[in-house]
Design an enzyme around this catalytic site. Structure first.
Site, PDB file in Angstrom:
ATOM      1  CE  LYS A   1      40.705  17.307  75.888  1.00 15.58           C
ATOM      2  NZ  LYS A   1      41.149  18.243  76.948  1.00 15.58           N
TER       3      LYS A   1
ATOM      4  CD  GLU B   1      40.110  21.474  76.084  1.00 12.73           C
ATOM      5  OE1 GLU B   1      39.307  20.509  76.193  1.00 12.73           O
ATOM      6  OE2 GLU B   1      41.209  21.492  76.651  1.00 12.73           O
TER       7      GLU B   1
ATOM      8  CE  LYS C   1      44.659  21.299  80.425  1.00 14.30           C
ATOM      9  NZ  LYS C   1      45.498  21.160  79.219  1.00 14.30           N
TER      10      LYS C   1
ATOM     11  CE  LYS D   1      44.281  16.457  73.749  1.00 14.73           C
ATOM     12  NZ  LYS D   1      44.389  17.830  74.277  1.00 14.73           N
TER      13      LYS D   1
ATOM     14  CG  ASP E   1      41.863  20.104  73.471  1.00 12.04           C
ATOM     15  OD1 ASP E   1      42.088  21.184  72.892  1.00 12.04           O
ATOM     16  OD2 ASP E   1      42.462  19.751  74.526  1.00 12.04           O
TER      17      ASP E   1
ATOM     18  CB  SER F   1      41.760  13.699  77.189  1.00 10.08           C
ATOM     19  OG  SER F   1      42.412  14.302  76.099  1.00 10.08           O
TER      20      SER F   1
ATOM     21  CG  ASP G   1      43.709  23.957  77.758  1.00  7.09           C
ATOM     22  OD1 ASP G   1      44.449  24.550  78.563  1.00  7.09           O
ATOM     23  OD2 ASP G   1      43.873  22.742  77.509  1.00  7.09           O
TER      24      ASP G   1
ATOM     25  N   GLY H   1      43.368  18.252  82.597  1.00 10.72           N
ATOM     26  CA  GLY H   1      44.534  17.526  83.089  1.00 10.72           C
ATOM     27  C   GLY H   1      45.703  17.668  82.137  1.00 10.72           C
TER      28      GLY H   1
HETATM   29  O1  OSB Z   1      44.988  20.185  76.007  1.00 14.01           O
HETATM   30  O2  OSB Z   1      43.898  19.315  77.567  1.00 14.01           O
HETATM   31  C1  OSB Z   1      44.931  19.372  76.921  1.00 14.01           C
HETATM   32  C2  OSB Z   1      47.398  16.639  78.045  1.00 14.01           C
HETATM   33  C3  OSB Z   1      48.590  17.343  77.987  1.00 14.01           C
HETATM   34  C4  OSB Z   1      48.582  18.662  77.574  1.00 14.01           C
HETATM   35  C5  OSB Z   1      47.386  19.274  77.195  1.00 14.01           C
HETATM   36  C6  OSB Z   1      46.174  18.586  77.258  1.00 14.01           C
HETATM   37  C7  OSB Z   1      46.193  17.232  77.665  1.00 14.01           C
HETATM   38  C8  OSB Z   1      44.999  16.377  77.728  1.00 14.01           C
HETATM   39  C9  OSB Z   1      45.065  15.176  78.651  1.00 14.01           C
HETATM   40  O3  OSB Z   1      44.029  16.546  77.031  1.00 14.01           O
HETATM   41  C10 OSB Z   1      44.124  15.227  79.807  1.00 14.01           C
HETATM   42  C11 OSB Z   1      44.518  14.222  80.883  1.00 14.01           C
HETATM   43  O4  OSB Z   1      45.375  14.523  81.727  1.00 14.01           O
HETATM   44  O5  OSB Z   1      43.955  13.129  80.867  1.00 14.01           O
HETATM   45 MG    MG Z   2      43.157  21.272  76.055  1.00 16.04          MG
END
Ligand code: OSB
Ligand code: MG
Length: 370
Positions: A162, A214, A263, A164, A189, A136, A239, A291
């Protein structure tokens, strides 16, 4: 098993690179670990993956510490003989606070698997040892910087990228990324940054052959996701909106999601994750493990969960080196052929490295059965 004590450890772990999402940026991860110890001396480890502020969830690392110390730990330590499956009976009066609950519940599963001499992934019914590792990537200052980071992650062997997104960092970015990398497995996401007023932007996502989008809309809004999902060809993944089995059922009934990101923190640990897994595999909703920038301890739990049979999409479970200069577990999590591998040792299968732990440790508190 009967618990002798529960410890909470507060760490500050600097990330190798700041992680920026539509709701904020994090440079130093406030990690909270839970350690449970039973009368015979065996231990189990869990992680509370709450953020520093109430941005991703209403929970923060401080609310989680309060809930564990004041409610969950006293309930557990006076419950007598308890198995990991009994956790939700013991704490039934406590509403919400899933991230706090998950840290304790997962420590109990680690401990119970260790007492039985079994790797945790087998103990929960895992069907494979190797889990697909995606990465991510946060919002960056420039598109060029983002393209360079994607290149590096692909070289490292991650099987899916992925990105953001947020209003203003979306279609333009995807155009540049697809120009440079037309064929990679790619998804986005939004962390709830859009509304149906942005429908024209959201419909453009269909141009980029994304695996999924996402959480595009509000974190509590299943109805609007159902509306969007009917208009978009790109599969919608939820999510933030899925806080447990009830939400997964509602999302299915409404047609709000084709895919769910599980999660364990957000849903409250193994018992709810397993329930969501079984439901989604029955009704055909796709699944993978997300994660929250966990240390190697939390990562061990994510890996175990990702071995379940219906976890088929690549997971947000990257190697230790993607997050930290030095992780707190031995051995650290390493990528091999695009996968992380669940260890064959009992429990989560990695040891907490006390020397590395000391480097990051800010506070360690102990709650005993008294
Ligand atoms: O939205 O998936 C998410 C990290 C912190 C809070 C929310 C998210 C995330 C990530 C990181 O996308 C995923 C990772 O742990 O590598
Ligand atoms: Mg997410």
């Amino acid at each position: 098993m009967e618990l002798r004590k529960l410890e909470v450890l507060q760490l500050e772990m600097p990330l190798l690179e700041a992680f920026e999402t539509s709701f904020g940026s994090v440079k130093v991860r406030k990690v909270v670990l839970v350690r449970v110890e039973e009368r015979g001396g065996e231990e189990g480890w869990g992680e509370i993956a709450a953020g520093e502020g109430p941005w991703y969830s209403y929970e923060t690392y401080e609310t989680a510490l309060l809930v564990v110390k004041k409610y969950l730990a006293p309930m557990l330590l006076t419950a007598g003989e308890v198995g990991a499956r009994d956790f939700y009976k013991v704490v039934a009066r406590v509403r919400g606070h899933n991230i706090a609950k998950s840290g304790v519940e997962m420590a109990l599963w680690d401990l119970e698997a260790k007492l039985r001499g079994m790797p945790l992934y087998k103990y929960i019914g895992g069907a494979k040892r190797r889990v697909l590792s995606g990465v991510s990537i946060g919002i960056k200052k420039t598109v060029d910087r983002l393209l360079a980071i994607i290149g590096r992650r692909l070289e490292e062997g991650y099987v899916r990228i992925k990105l953001k997104i947020k209003p203003g960092w979306d279609i333009n970015v995807l155009e540049a990324v697809r120009k440079e990398y037309p064929d990679i497995a790619l998804q986005v996401d939004a962390n709830a940054a859009y509304s149906l007023r942005d429908i024209s932007t959201l419909l453009k996502l269909d141009r980029f052959s994304l695996l999924m989008v996402e959480q595009p809309l509000h974190y509590e809004d299943l109805v609007d996701h159902a509306v969007l999902s009917r208009k978009l060809r790109t599969p919608v993944c939820l999510d933030e909106s899925i806080r447990g089995l009830h939400d997964a059922k509602a999302a299915y009934t409404l047609g709000a999601a084709e895919i769910i990101n599980v999660k364990p923190g957000r849903v409250g640990g193994y018992a709810p994750s397993l329930a969501i897994h079984d439901f989604c595999s029955k009704v055909g909703i796709g699944l993978w493990v997300g994660g929250m920038l966990e240390s190697g301890v939390g990562r061990g739990h994510l890996v175990a969960l990702a071995t379940l049979p219906h976890m088929t999409y690549p997971n947000d479970i990257s190697a230790s080196s993607r997050y930290w200069e030095r992780d707190i577990v031995e051995p650290p999590w390493e990528l091999r052929d695009g996968c992380l591998e669940a260890p064959q040792r009992p429990g989560i299968g990695v040891e907490v490295d006390e020397e590395a732990l000391r480097k990051y440790l800010k506070k360690r508190e102990e709650i005993t059965a008294g």
